[in-house]
Design a protein around this motif. Sequence first.
Motif, PDB file in Angstrom:
ATOM      1  N   ASP A 194       0.809  -1.215   0.000  1.00 17.94           N
ATOM      2  CA  ASP A 194       0.000   0.000   0.000  1.00 17.94           C
ATOM      3  C   ASP A 194       0.847   1.272   0.000  1.00 17.94           C
ATOM      4  N   VAL A 195       2.158   1.126  -0.159  1.00 23.44           N
ATOM      5  CA  VAL A 195       3.031   2.293  -0.172  1.00 23.44           C
ATOM      6  C   VAL A 195       3.115   2.841  -1.597  1.00 23.44           C
ATOM      7  N   GLY A 196       2.912   4.147  -1.763  1.00 21.46           N
ATOM      8  CA  GLY A 196       2.936   4.778  -3.071  1.00 21.46           C
ATOM      9  C   GLY A 196       4.347   5.141  -3.519  1.00 21.46           C
ATOM     10  N   ILE A 197       4.463   5.481  -4.817  1.00 21.50           N
ATOM     11  CA  ILE A 197       5.754   5.824  -5.416  1.00 21.50           C
ATOM     12  C   ILE A 197       6.349   7.048  -4.751  1.00 21.50           C
ATOM     13  N   VAL A 220      -2.666   3.835  -7.411  1.00 28.10           N
ATOM     14  CA  VAL A 220      -1.765   4.635  -6.592  1.00 28.10           C
ATOM     15  C   VAL A 220      -2.486   5.872  -6.065  1.00 28.10           C
ATOM     16  N   PHE A 221      -3.316   6.497  -6.937  1.00 25.97           N
ATOM     17  CA  PHE A 221      -4.053   7.695  -6.513  1.00 25.97           C
ATOM     18  C   PHE A 221      -5.043   7.353  -5.405  1.00 25.97           C
ATOM     19  N   ARG A 222      -5.798   6.241  -5.575  1.00 24.42           N
ATOM     20  CA  ARG A 222      -6.786   5.852  -4.571  1.00 24.42           C
ATOM     21  C   ARG A 222      -6.131   5.483  -3.245  1.00 24.42           C
ATOM     22  N   ALA A 223      -4.874   5.017  -3.307  1.00 27.67           N
ATOM     23  CA  ALA A 223      -4.200   4.561  -2.090  1.00 27.67           C
ATOM     24  C   ALA A 223      -3.480   5.688  -1.350  1.00 27.67           C
ATOM     25  N   LEU A 224      -3.492   6.902  -1.899  1.00 28.60           N
ATOM     26  CA  LEU A 224      -2.798   8.003  -1.251  1.00 28.60           C
ATOM     27  C   LEU A 224      -3.414   8.309   0.121  1.00 28.60           C
ATOM     28  N   ARG A 254       2.104  18.355   6.075  1.00 29.20           N
ATOM     29  CA  ARG A 254       1.196  19.492   5.952  1.00 29.20           C
ATOM     30  C   ARG A 254       0.117  19.191   4.908  1.00 29.20           C
ATOM     31  N   LEU A 255      -1.071  19.737   5.136  1.00 32.39           N
ATOM     32  CA  LEU A 255      -2.179  19.501   4.216  1.00 32.39           C
ATOM     33  C   LEU A 255      -1.850  20.012   2.821  1.00 32.39           C
ATOM     34  N   SER A 256      -1.162  21.153   2.723  1.00 28.09           N
ATOM     35  CA  SER A 256      -0.817  21.695   1.412  1.00 28.09           C
ATOM     36  C   SER A 256       0.105  20.753   0.647  1.00 28.09           C
ATOM     37  N   ASP A 257       1.075  20.126   1.354  1.00 30.01           N
ATOM     38  CA  ASP A 257       1.979  19.175   0.699  1.00 30.01           C
ATOM     39  C   ASP A 257       1.219  17.935   0.243  1.00 30.01           C
ATOM     40  N   PHE A 258       0.283  17.472   1.088  1.00 35.97           N
ATOM     41  CA  PHE A 258      -0.505  16.305   0.721  1.00 35.97           C
ATOM     42  C   PHE A 258      -1.377  16.589  -0.505  1.00 35.97           C
ATOM     43  N   LEU A 259      -1.970  17.776  -0.553  1.00 31.69           N
ATOM     44  CA  LEU A 259      -2.804  18.135  -1.708  1.00 31.69           C
ATOM     45  C   LEU A 259      -1.972  18.227  -2.978  1.00 31.69           C
ATOM     46  N   MET A 305      -1.474  14.726  -4.158  1.00 30.48           N
ATOM     47  CA  MET A 305      -2.703  14.239  -4.769  1.00 30.48           C
ATOM     48  C   MET A 305      -2.886  14.825  -6.173  1.00 30.48           C
ATOM     49  N   GLU A 306      -2.593  16.116  -6.309  1.00 31.75           N
ATOM     50  CA  GLU A 306      -2.743  16.759  -7.623  1.00 31.75           C
ATOM     51  C   GLU A 306      -1.794  16.137  -8.646  1.00 31.75           C
ATOM     52  N   HIS A 307      -0.546  15.864  -8.210  1.00 29.25           N
ATOM     53  CA  HIS A 307       0.433  15.262  -9.112  1.00 29.25           C
ATOM     54  C   HIS A 307      -0.021  13.872  -9.565  1.00 29.25           C
ATOM     55  N   ALA A 308      -0.513  13.065  -8.606  1.00 30.09           N
ATOM     56  CA  ALA A 308      -0.965  11.719  -8.948  1.00 30.09           C
ATOM     57  C   ALA A 308      -2.204  11.766  -9.832  1.00 30.09           C
ATOM     58  N   LEU A 309      -3.135  12.688  -9.550  1.00 26.87           N
ATOM     59  CA  LEU A 309      -4.350  12.798 -10.359  1.00 26.87           C
ATOM     60  C   LEU A 309      -4.030  13.253 -11.774  1.00 26.87           C
TER      61      LEU A 309
END
Length: 276
Positions: free
Chosen positions: A27-30, A232-236, A243-248, A251-255
């Motif tokens: 379940d670990v992403g790239i 990978v996107f669903r498993a993020l 930080r929430l901004s880093d997580f978003l 997510m944007e990069h994966a999407l």
Amino acid sequence: MSLCINWCKGKGVDPKHALMVRQVPTDVGIDTIEETLHTIKRLGRVKVRGKMFDPEINGLVVLCVCSEVVNIREIPMDVVPSVGGEPWVLSVPENMDNGNVPQAPVPPPEPPTFTTEQFLKSIGEILEKTNRPVVPENTAFKRLRAFSGNIPPPAGEETLDTLLMQAHLMVDECVCSDGEKRKRIIESLKGPALEMAQAVRSSDPNATPNDYLEALERAFGSSESGEDLYYVFRALRQNHGERLSDFLRRMEHALTKVVYSALNNFCGGQLSQTLC
């Protein structure tokens, strides 16, 4: 060793720059894998090139390419993931045939004895290097090799991974302006890759050098299927302390990769050449 060498050949990876990571949870992403390996400075920039499931260890085996030549004696045998959990085991192709047994550590040399004159001379050399003048913009840092985005790369052209490693090194270390860095990146491109760069410049004349490199990576870099990218996107998940901004942004990069893959399939695999 045979499997790793064949894997490197299939992915176009130089074995000297290859690193295998074992016992990675499924379940670990790239992004998490690359973020963890970036903590080992001796590896330089690290990119994941492939993953496979190993039923014997009930985990993933991951093939990575590093901007620096990997020396097993200069890196740890395992690394603790950035999200916590059990350590991942590291190995390299030339060390796989002997069971990944590290060589005995070499005892550190005894510290040299400096005289006052030698000490003052060393301080002077350090100050001289620290105060060196800024390099003019027209001084060549390292000319980037040509890249068109065609597969396989024609003779005289670089693969995308090699171009990105060289370009990121130029962007990070060259003292010239962003305009000069953009110019050097665009001058190395031709064919579909040049068209992509021209599209970035048309949409945003103030785009940074990293914006151009990210656009090239999105357009030509992913060899994973749309299903893999979507998984990978669903498993993020947001990492502990992230930080929430880093997580978003992650997510944007994966999407973006998922959307590009879908559009590329819709256009019959010609999106990078026709820009839809």
